[in-house]
Design an enzyme around this catalytic site. Structure first.
Site, short mmCIF file in Angstrom:
data_model
loop_
_atom_site.label_atom_id
_atom_site.label_comp_id
_atom_site.label_asym_id
_atom_site.label_seq_id
_atom_site.Cartn_x
_atom_site.Cartn_y
_atom_site.Cartn_z
N GLN A 71 74.91 87.58 29.09
CA GLN A 71 75.56 86.52 28.30
C GLN A 71 75.27 86.69 26.80
O GLN A 71 75.13 85.71 26.07
CB GLN A 71 75.11 85.14 28.80
CG GLN A 71 75.65 84.77 30.17
CD GLN A 71 77.18 84.54 30.18
OE1 GLN A 71 77.83 84.49 29.14
NE2 GLN A 71 77.74 84.42 31.37
N SER A 72 75.20 87.92 26.36
CA SER A 72 74.87 88.23 24.97
C SER A 72 75.80 87.56 23.95
O SER A 72 77.03 87.71 24.02
CB SER A 72 74.94 89.75 24.79
OG SER A 72 74.98 90.09 23.42
N ASN A 73 75.20 86.84 23.00
CA ASN A 73 75.99 86.28 21.89
C ASN A 73 76.52 87.39 21.00
O ASN A 73 77.63 87.29 20.46
CB ASN A 73 75.11 85.35 21.04
CG ASN A 73 74.81 84.04 21.73
OD1 ASN A 73 75.58 83.56 22.55
ND2 ASN A 73 73.67 83.45 21.39
N ALA A 75 77.34 90.48 21.91
CA ALA A 75 78.46 91.16 22.56
C ALA A 75 79.73 90.31 22.44
O ALA A 75 80.81 90.83 22.15
CB ALA A 75 78.12 91.43 24.02
#
Ligand code: PLP
Length: 249
Positions: A71-73, A75
């Protein structure tokens, strides 16, 4: 390497005093509202991407490759901004799940936004993630063989070039202080969350250079303090080699 900057963020972000919280804590507390740098692409990563995506376009690239947690911000911000610039995005996302088929990744949160932006997702294991530099280099070779021109952005956009976004953020705070905001005088301390080190490197360089605060405290949200000290030191050295103004600070 270039220092051109794309105007992607909605800047300057407000310098806001949460008065009841400040009172409850007994502190002259101010918040730099970098959650307000944009819409769905908002957050701190956009400041680093202003420099990194400018470099990608200037280098004639047509695609970007990056990585992060599932859930990378970072990315998500990269996927949305790449789409708006007409760049294809390939995201390597770390999962602890057994199923590495991206078609079955739960369509929630940032993964949903990544997919809405048209990014290609590849799921990787934590062991593969530790080899992320090599994994992304291999993918870049693969895209080049297919006739594309990929640009690799490290985890969190945290390299010397990306960290310049937070040097500029400190210049922005300096201008706000000069306008009389937050009492118009330097802060005693800047505190921020540290996940991949680029924000810490940029804030440390910029807070000194623009006399925003004599001390910066990076609160590690993952890994240990020693790992971060090494990472941040490396990013600071890279930033200094790109931007001569940061040499003696
Ligand atoms: C990425 C991130 C951070 C940390 O920034 P780094 O430059 O990666 O250390 C802090 N807060 C939020 C909300 C983030 O997404």
């Amino acid at each position: 390497m270039t220092r051109r900057r794309l105007p992607l963020g909605h800047l300057p972000t407000p310098l806001h005093q949460p008065s009841r919280l400040a009172h409850a804590m007994g502190l002259d507390l101010w918040l730099k509202r970098d959650d307000m740098t944009g819409g769905a692409e908002a957050g701190n990563k956009i400041r680093k991407l202003e420099f990194l995506l400018a470099d990608a376009l200037e280098s004639g690239c047509d695609s970007v490759i990056t990585c992060g947690g599932i859930q990378s911000n970072h990315a998500r911000a990269t996927a949305l901004l790449a789409a708006s610039l007409g760049l294809r995005a390939l995201l390597f996302l770390r999962t602890t799940g057994k199923d590495l088929n991206p078609a079955r990744a739960p369509l929630v949160g940032n993964v949903l936004l990544d997919k809405l932006a048209g990014a290609e997702i590849r799921l990787i294991t934590p062991a593969e993630y530790r080899e992320r530099t090599r994994v992304m280099a291999t993918a870049a070779d693969e895209l080049r063989r297919a006739g594309m021109r990929p640009y690799v952005i490290p985890e969190g956009g945290s390299n010397g070039l990306g960290s310049l976004g937070y040097v500029e953020a400190m210049a922005e705070v300096r201008k706000q202080l000069d306008l009389g905001l937050a009492g118009g005088k330097p802060f005693d301390l800047v505190v921020h969350a540290c996940g991949s080190g680029g924000t810490a490197a940029g804030v440390a360089l910029g807070a000194t250079r623009f006399e925003v605060a004599p001390e910066v405290r990076a609160m590690a949200v993952c890994d240990d303090a020693q790992t971060f000290e090494q990472t941040i030191e490396r990013i600071i050295e890279e930033a200094r080699s790109i931007d001569g103004r940061l040499k003696e600070s």
